[in-house]
Design an enzyme around this catalytic site. Structure first.
Site, PDB file in Angstrom:
ATOM      1  N   GLY A 233       0.830  -1.200   0.000  1.00  0.00           N
ATOM      2  CA  GLY A 233       0.000   0.000   0.000  1.00  0.00           C
ATOM      3  C   GLY A 233       0.861   1.245   0.000  1.00  0.00           C
ATOM      4  N   SER A 234       0.376   2.283   0.677  1.00  0.00           N
ATOM      5  CA  SER A 234       1.038   3.588   0.609  1.00  0.00           C
ATOM      6  C   SER A 234       2.266   3.651   1.524  1.00  0.00           C
ATOM      7  CB  SER A 234       0.047   4.675   1.021  1.00  0.00           C
ATOM      8  OG  SER A 234      -0.350   4.478   2.360  1.00  0.00           O
ATOM      9  N   GLY A 238       2.718   2.243   5.337  1.00  0.00           N
ATOM     10  CA  GLY A 238       3.824   1.288   5.494  1.00  0.00           C
ATOM     11  C   GLY A 238       4.744   1.672   6.644  1.00  0.00           C
ATOM     12  N   CYS A 289       1.637  -0.859  -8.598  1.00  0.00           N
ATOM     13  CA  CYS A 289       2.855  -0.514  -7.851  1.00  0.00           C
ATOM     14  C   CYS A 289       4.050  -0.459  -8.780  1.00  0.00           C
ATOM     15  CB  CYS A 289       3.085  -1.500  -6.719  1.00  0.00           C
ATOM     16  SG  CYS A 289       2.742  -3.199  -7.170  1.00  0.00           S
ATOM     17  N   GLU A 386       4.792   9.278  -6.595  1.00  0.00           N
ATOM     18  CA  GLU A 386       3.925   8.248  -7.166  1.00  0.00           C
ATOM     19  C   GLU A 386       2.540   8.855  -7.390  1.00  0.00           C
ATOM     20  OE1 GLU A 386       2.583   4.757  -4.796  1.00  0.00           O
ATOM     21  OE2 GLU A 386       3.351   3.614  -6.487  1.00  0.00           O
TER      22      GLU A 386
HETATM   23  P1  NAI Z   1      -3.402   2.661   1.972  1.00  0.00           P
HETATM   24  O1  NAI Z   1      -1.981   2.385   2.272  1.00  0.00           O
HETATM   25  O2  NAI Z   1      -4.155   3.578   2.875  1.00  0.00           O
HETATM   26  O3  NAI Z   1      -4.240   1.264   1.956  1.00  0.00           O
HETATM   27  C1  NAI Z   1      -3.691  -0.008   1.738  1.00  0.00           C
HETATM   28  C2  NAI Z   1      -4.231  -0.987   2.786  1.00  0.00           C
HETATM   29  O4  NAI Z   1      -3.799  -0.567   4.079  1.00  0.00           O
HETATM   30  C3  NAI Z   1      -5.754  -1.047   2.869  1.00  0.00           C
HETATM   31  O5  NAI Z   1      -6.159  -2.371   3.154  1.00  0.00           O
HETATM   32  C4  NAI Z   1      -6.064  -0.152   4.059  1.00  0.00           C
HETATM   33  O6  NAI Z   1      -7.273  -0.473   4.693  1.00  0.00           O
HETATM   34  C5  NAI Z   1      -4.887  -0.473   4.971  1.00  0.00           C
HETATM   35  N1  NAI Z   1      -4.615   0.561   5.977  1.00  0.00           N
HETATM   36  C6  NAI Z   1      -4.819   1.905   5.880  1.00  0.00           C
HETATM   37  N2  NAI Z   1      -4.488   2.516   7.020  1.00  0.00           N
HETATM   38  C7  NAI Z   1      -4.047   1.551   7.871  1.00  0.00           C
HETATM   39  C8  NAI Z   1      -3.560   1.548   9.209  1.00  0.00           C
HETATM   40  N3  NAI Z   1      -3.478   2.671   9.917  1.00  0.00           N
HETATM   41  N4  NAI Z   1      -3.182   0.368   9.761  1.00  0.00           N
HETATM   42  C9  NAI Z   1      -3.260  -0.770   9.067  1.00  0.00           C
HETATM   43  N5  NAI Z   1      -3.737  -0.844   7.801  1.00  0.00           N
HETATM   44  C10 NAI Z   1      -4.119   0.303   7.207  1.00  0.00           C
HETATM   45  O7  NAI Z   1      -3.473   3.175   0.486  1.00  0.00           O
HETATM   46  P2  NAI Z   1      -4.683   4.013  -0.204  1.00  0.00           P
HETATM   47  O8  NAI Z   1      -5.152   5.073   0.714  1.00  0.00           O
HETATM   48  O9  NAI Z   1      -5.689   3.052  -0.638  1.00  0.00           O
HETATM   49  O10 NAI Z   1      -3.951   4.645  -1.480  1.00  0.00           O
HETATM   50  C11 NAI Z   1      -3.181   5.834  -1.351  1.00  0.00           C
HETATM   51  C12 NAI Z   1      -1.932   5.755  -2.193  1.00  0.00           C
HETATM   52  O11 NAI Z   1      -1.118   4.665  -1.765  1.00  0.00           O
HETATM   53  C13 NAI Z   1      -2.153   5.510  -3.673  1.00  0.00           C
HETATM   54  O12 NAI Z   1      -2.441   6.689  -4.356  1.00  0.00           O
HETATM   55  C14 NAI Z   1      -0.821   4.910  -4.080  1.00  0.00           C
HETATM   56  O13 NAI Z   1       0.120   5.919  -4.311  1.00  0.00           O
HETATM   57  C15 NAI Z   1      -0.399   4.108  -2.867  1.00  0.00           C
HETATM   58  N6  NAI Z   1      -0.739   2.682  -3.017  1.00  0.00           N
HETATM   59  C16 NAI Z   1       0.230   1.807  -3.422  1.00  0.00           C
HETATM   60  C17 NAI Z   1      -0.080   0.486  -3.659  1.00  0.00           C
HETATM   61  C18 NAI Z   1       0.934  -0.487  -4.130  1.00  0.00           C
HETATM   62  O14 NAI Z   1       0.607  -1.388  -4.869  1.00  0.00           O
HETATM   63  N7  NAI Z   1       2.172  -0.391  -3.696  1.00  0.00           N
HETATM   64  C19 NAI Z   1      -1.451  -0.021  -3.506  1.00  0.00           C
HETATM   65  C20 NAI Z   1      -2.394   0.974  -3.027  1.00  0.00           C
HETATM   66  C21 NAI Z   1      -2.030   2.262  -2.806  1.00  0.00           C
END
Ligand code: NAI
Ligand code: MG
Length: 484
Positions: A233-234, A238, A289, A386
């Site tokens: 994820g983000s 992370g 990603c 990104e």
């Molecule tokens: P995010 O990092 O918030 O979400 C990814 C996962 O983490 C989801 O399951 C979410 O519920 C979980 N999550 C969120 N906050 C958390 C916390 N405090 N503790 C534990 N788990 C948590 O990403 P989001 O908001 O969906 O996307 C934002 C940006 O992140 C995107 O624009 C992109 O730049 C990046 N991203 C990168 C990805 C990749 O494949 N590396 C995938 C998704 C997003």
């Protein structure tokens, strides 16, 4: 809405082999990004549900699942892979509706999920320890053991592929999993849980708890009964997960995206490169990603490459997932706002070309026209951050050192590629590029279930995919026996 023909309700969690409503009874609306309507309600899992799931996983480890041999785990994964294939159309439609991705991409994701199951099925009984020559009178060997309960927090862009690579490797090595899918897209995670159950996976070996990141996700990260966390994820989340996991000194695998470059030298075969240059930027509407969002081109061929890419962009069409065009909508209105915010930051730049959103696309959908920017300075926001949308920048360079400096000049390091007919230069570039994967005269290699994947820098650490993932999902025990 029922996930037909599986007949399960998306407002439930899978805990200990049973579909149960979250204790709070609360649900969340799931957005249909193709038209902005609500697809269905999903469970809003919380700390109590996560706790039950972690306990179910621990119970599975103490029971039948913990006693299963590597061969038995492999056979189960093979059966899951087979059942996934038998449900290809259903899974593809769910993923397309939920994520907004074109149906053909969703179908490819189902095949990838099945391939992960097949790959990890075949590898389960091939992970060996070692014997180590030691002092007189000793026999020393190592055992590869599961961590125990593994937490899997996955994003919305490729739910099936990311489940395949992380849950597949974790189950192959004998861990019991708690999967927290993203609140934006979780239907195939639920369907996968049911498919695994039907394939005969013992109760509790895989639990699925949908919910918000700050609730279910945070509860999973904080839980002291979790022994390993895999997160995609983000960058911000992370970092938070790594910090929180350090409270219990739990290992984490982080895959946090990138700003991956493709470097096109003067001697590149442009006909071969062109489809890769563009597709790697617009696949899944750029929400990948390993998307290639920066195209570096030797100055002598800069105009030619930009014109060729612009030609392709002009023909790109975005529309509803089910119309199966080049691009679907982004996953949500929120993601559309983020990406449009980035495009607005490029108002000082040259827009080389834009694709179009088709006329019939519903007004409420999260559509963004794919956009190509030319002559972008390497330190511009659009060349550094990104974007996670269908936006690419083209940057000229003068020589190999200059190309390397630009390519390595972001905080990320996930994937890179180099296009050249000079074999020595290709090998040199493979060493010089800062990335977890380097492709020479191709990009992405068709997904590559078999190929270790992960990043450096802000792209994260640890490796998933391929055989390498099996090391990450196990811990090593050294046994020193003295027998005289
Ligand atoms: P995010 O990092 O918030 O979400 C990814 C996962 O983490 C989801 O399951 C979410 O519920 C979980 N999550 C969120 N906050 C958390 C916390 N405090 N503790 C534990 N788990 C948590 O990403 P989001 O908001 O969906 O996307 C934002 C940006 O992140 C995107 O624009 C992109 O730049 C990046 N991203 C990168 C990805 C990749 O494949 N590396 C995938 C998704 C997003
Ligand atoms: Mg988020």
């Amino acid at each position: 809405m029922h996930l037909s023909p599986l007949g399960i309700s998306p407002d439930k969690c899978l805990i200990a082999g049973r579909w149960v409503a979250p204790v709070s009874g609360e649900t969340l609306p799931l957005e249909n990004p193709s038209d902005g309507t609500t697809l269905c309600e999903i469970a809003r899992g919380g700390a109590t549900d996560i706790n039950a799931a972690v306990q179910a996983a621990e119970t599975a480890l103490q029971g039948e699942w913990g006693r299963a041999t590597a061969a038995e785990r492999g056979r189960l994964l093979a059966r899951i892979g087979q059942l996934v294939l038998e449900h290809t159309e259903m899974l593809a439609e769910l993923e397309a509706l939920d994520v907004g991705k074109p149906l053909k991409q969703a179908r490819a994701d189902v095949i990838a999920l099945a391939r992960y199951m097949e790959f990890y099925a075949g590898s389960a009984d091939k992970l060996h320890g070692q014997t180590i020559p030691y002092m007189e009178g000793y026999t020393v060997y190592t055992l590869r053991e599961p961590h125990g309960v593994t937490g899997h927090i996955i994003p919305w862009n490729y739910p099936m592929q990311i489940i395949g690579r992380s849950v597949g490797a974790a189950l192959a090595t004998g861990n019991a999993c708690v999967l927290k899918p993203a609140e934006e897209a979780c239907l195939t995670a639920l369907a996968f849980g049911e498919i695994a159950r039907r394939a005969g996976l013992p109760d509790g070996a895989l639990n699925v708890v949908p919910g918000l990141g700050a609730e279910a996700g945070a509860a999973l990260t904080e839980h002291e009964g979790v022994h390993h966390i895999s997160f995609t994820g983000s960058v911000g989340v992370g970092k938070l997960i790594q910090r929180v996991a350090s409270e219990h000194v739990v290992p984490v695998t982080l895959e946090l995206g990138g700003k991956s470059p493709q470097v096109v030298f003067a001697d590149a075969d442009l006909d071969a490169a062109l489809p890769f240059l563009v597709n790697a930027g617009i696949q899944n509407a750029g929400q990948t990603c390993s998307a290639s969002s920066r195209i570096l081109v030797h100055r002598s061929r800069y105009d030619e490459v930009l014109a060729a890419m612009a030609g392709r962009y002009s023909g790109l069409r975005a529309g509803p997932a089910m119309s199966d065009l080049d691009l679907g909508p982004l996953v949500s209105q929120r993601q559309k706002d983020i990406v449009e915010g980035f495009i607005a930051k490029g108002s000082d730049l040259e827009v080389a070309a834009q694709g179009q959103v088709v006329d019939g696309a519903p007004r409420g959908g999260a559509y963004v026209a794919p956009t190509l920017f030319g002559a972008v300075a390497p330190d511009h926001t659009l060349a550094q951050d990104e974007i996670f949308g269908p936006v690419q920048v083209v940057i000229p360079f003068d020589d190999e050192d200059h190309a390397v400096a630009i390519a390595n000049g972001t905080k990320f390091g996930l994937v890179a590629s180099c296009w050249t007919k000079d074999g020595a230069r290709a090998m040199r570039m493979a060493k010089r590029l800062r990335a977890g994967q380097v492709f020479l005269n191709n990009y992405g290699a068709g997904g590559g279930v078999e190929l270790p994947f992960g990043g450096t820098g802000l792209s994260g650490h640890g490796r998933e995919k391929g055989f390498e993932a099996l090391y990450g999902f196990t811990t090593l025990k050294t046994v020193a026996a003295f027998h005289g």
